[in-house]
Design an enzyme around this catalytic site. Sequence first.
Site, PDB file in Angstrom:
ATOM      1  N   THR A  15       0.831  -1.223   0.000  1.00 41.87           N
ATOM      2  CA  THR A  15       0.000   0.000   0.000  1.00 41.87           C
ATOM      3  C   THR A  15       0.861   1.267   0.000  1.00 41.87           C
ATOM      4  O   THR A  15       0.473   2.269  -0.600  1.00 41.87           O
ATOM      5  CB  THR A  15      -0.994   0.036   1.181  1.00 41.87           C
ATOM      6  OG1 THR A  15      -0.274   0.146   2.413  1.00 41.87           O
ATOM      7  CG2 THR A  15      -1.882  -1.189   1.210  1.00 41.87           C
ATOM      8  N   MET A  92      10.865  -6.676   4.037  1.00 39.85           N
ATOM      9  CA  MET A  92      11.111  -7.280   5.345  1.00 39.85           C
ATOM     10  C   MET A  92      12.365  -8.159   5.370  1.00 39.85           C
ATOM     11  O   MET A  92      12.388  -9.186   6.042  1.00 39.85           O
ATOM     12  CB  MET A  92       9.873  -8.066   5.798  1.00 39.85           C
ATOM     13  CG  MET A  92       8.605  -7.228   5.861  1.00 39.85           C
ATOM     14  SD  MET A  92       8.794  -5.644   6.715  1.00 39.85           S
ATOM     15  CE  MET A  92       8.018  -6.015   8.266  1.00 39.85           C
ATOM     16  N   LEU A  95      19.242  -5.759   5.570  1.00 36.58           N
ATOM     17  CA  LEU A  95      20.230  -5.513   4.518  1.00 36.58           C
ATOM     18  C   LEU A  95      21.624  -5.429   5.135  1.00 36.58           C
ATOM     19  O   LEU A  95      21.792  -4.871   6.228  1.00 36.58           O
ATOM     20  CB  LEU A  95      19.892  -4.209   3.798  1.00 36.58           C
ATOM     21  CG  LEU A  95      18.564  -4.246   3.033  1.00 36.58           C
ATOM     22  CD1 LEU A  95      18.109  -2.838   2.651  1.00 36.58           C
ATOM     23  CD2 LEU A  95      18.676  -5.129   1.780  1.00 36.58           C
ATOM     24  N   HIS A 111       9.083   3.426   8.417  1.00 38.15           N
ATOM     25  CA  HIS A 111       8.893   2.568   9.590  1.00 38.15           C
ATOM     26  C   HIS A 111       7.683   3.088  10.363  1.00 38.15           C
ATOM     27  O   HIS A 111       7.534   4.300  10.543  1.00 38.15           O
ATOM     28  CB  HIS A 111      10.146   2.597  10.465  1.00 38.15           C
ATOM     29  CG  HIS A 111      10.025   1.708  11.666  1.00 38.15           C
ATOM     30  ND1 HIS A 111      10.124   0.339  11.577  1.00 38.15           N
ATOM     31  CD2 HIS A 111       9.771   1.999  12.964  1.00 38.15           C
ATOM     32  CE1 HIS A 111       9.945  -0.182  12.777  1.00 38.15           C
ATOM     33  NE2 HIS A 111       9.735   0.794  13.639  1.00 38.15           N
ATOM     34  N   GLU A 145      22.663   0.317  10.886  1.00 36.09           N
ATOM     35  CA  GLU A 145      21.858  -0.127  12.027  1.00 36.09           C
ATOM     36  C   GLU A 145      20.383  -0.182  11.616  1.00 36.09           C
ATOM     37  O   GLU A 145      19.893   0.715  10.911  1.00 36.09           O
ATOM     38  CB  GLU A 145      22.042   0.871  13.183  1.00 36.09           C
ATOM     39  CG  GLU A 145      21.427   0.424  14.491  1.00 36.09           C
ATOM     40  CD  GLU A 145      21.280   1.585  15.482  1.00 36.09           C
ATOM     41  OE1 GLU A 145      20.364   1.528  16.308  1.00 36.09           O
ATOM     42  OE2 GLU A 145      22.076   2.542  15.391  1.00 36.09           O
ATOM     43  N   ALA A 175      -1.301   7.759   7.827  1.00 39.31           N
ATOM     44  CA  ALA A 175      -0.228   8.758   7.917  1.00 39.31           C
ATOM     45  C   ALA A 175       0.965   8.362   7.036  1.00 39.31           C
ATOM     46  O   ALA A 175       1.584   9.220   6.389  1.00 39.31           O
ATOM     47  CB  ALA A 175       0.217   8.911   9.368  1.00 39.31           C
ATOM     48  N   GLU A 176       1.276   7.074   6.992  1.00 40.54           N
ATOM     49  CA  GLU A 176       2.380   6.615   6.143  1.00 40.54           C
ATOM     50  C   GLU A 176       2.145   7.004   4.682  1.00 40.54           C
ATOM     51  O   GLU A 176       3.065   7.425   3.978  1.00 40.54           O
ATOM     52  CB  GLU A 176       2.532   5.092   6.238  1.00 40.54           C
ATOM     53  CG  GLU A 176       3.007   4.610   7.588  1.00 40.54           C
ATOM     54  CD  GLU A 176       3.238   3.100   7.606  1.00 40.54           C
ATOM     55  OE1 GLU A 176       3.912   2.577   6.701  1.00 40.54           O
ATOM     56  OE2 GLU A 176       2.736   2.434   8.532  1.00 40.54           O
TER      57      GLU A 176
HETATM   58  C1  GAR Z   1       4.052  -0.609   6.667  1.00 43.61           C
HETATM   59  O1  GAR Z   1       3.302  -0.309   7.824  1.00 43.61           O
HETATM   60  C2  GAR Z   1       5.511  -0.266   6.874  1.00 43.61           C
HETATM   61  O2  GAR Z   1       5.715   0.895   7.648  1.00 43.61           O
HETATM   62  C3  GAR Z   1       6.003  -1.496   7.594  1.00 43.61           C
HETATM   63  O3  GAR Z   1       5.370  -2.558   6.929  1.00 43.61           O
HETATM   64  C4  GAR Z   1       4.114  -2.116   6.430  1.00 43.61           C
HETATM   65  C5  GAR Z   1       4.046  -2.447   4.964  1.00 43.61           C
HETATM   66  O4  GAR Z   1       2.774  -2.197   4.461  1.00 43.61           O
HETATM   67  N1  GAR Z   1       7.419  -1.594   7.536  1.00 43.61           N
HETATM   68  C6  GAR Z   1       8.161  -2.053   8.542  1.00 43.61           C
HETATM   69  O5  GAR Z   1       7.697  -2.455   9.573  1.00 43.61           O
HETATM   70  C7  GAR Z   1       9.660  -2.041   8.280  1.00 43.61           C
HETATM   71  N2  GAR Z   1      10.392  -2.143   9.497  1.00 43.61           N
HETATM   72  P1  GAR Z   1       2.530  -2.037   2.897  1.00 43.61           P
HETATM   73  O6  GAR Z   1       3.166  -3.260   2.223  1.00 43.61           O
HETATM   74  O7  GAR Z   1       1.050  -2.030   2.736  1.00 43.61           O
HETATM   75  O8  GAR Z   1       3.174  -0.758   2.463  1.00 43.61           O
END
Ligand code: GAR
Length: 216
Positions: A15, A92, A95, A111, A145, A175-176
């Site tokens: 998404t 996920m 790296l 994140h 890190e 929000a993302e």
């Molecule tokens: C999102 O919430 C992103 O912030 C998180 O995985 C989700 C992916 O959703 N990422 C992490 O946790 C990385 N550490 P999406 O595939 O629908 O974008």
Amino acid sequence: MARLKTAVLISGRGTNMQALIDYCATSDAAAEISLILSNVPDVPGLDRAAEANIPSITVDHKLYTDRESFEEAMTQTLEDHGIQLICLAGFMRLLTNTFVDHWRDRLINIHPSLLPAFKGLDTHERVLAEGVRFTGCTVHYVRAEMDAGPIIVQAAVPILPDDDPESLAMRVLVAEHRCYPHALSLIADGKTRIVDEKVMIDEAEAPGIAFLNPID
Ligand code: GAR
């Protein structure tokens, strides 16, 4: 002017990738999504890429004997496509330093917390367990890190009394979807500079007020 050739790396539903695609479809976007790369076959994000007519490729980490050869295959693919910026969007896999250094300052991540708080997995569960009143999301340049590096954009998201991890994740995700395109636009418009491992943004406006939760 040539648009910034951007790749989005995914492992799942995509998404955030979709939000980046939608931003790049606007006429004034200075970036284009040139490639979607997934490390997992047949994920929903790859269907979204096909719907948007964006080239996609799967580099399945399970087909490689070690992290290094997996990452070398990714870098080769990304360079074959002339990629200038990589956006990790729910990618996920950890790296290695080699990959992160190779793409230094050309590799960003989102994140679902207000970094440096709540790095790692199960973010929303841990946020709720701590009883904090705000969480949020962070777009940042990637460093060796995990979930660390110069911060480009953050959004604060309130925690509501009835939240469970799923309801909170949904509110943070909204929000993302605003933060990631905003961060990409700032980079593509040439407005970001990293100085002493902090991101300076030209012409940036800050909200300038405090939010209370609960409201007084
Ligand atoms: C999102 O919430 C992103 O912030 C998180 O995985 C989700 C992916 O959703 N990422 C992490 O946790 C990385 N550490 P999406 O595939 O629908 O974008």
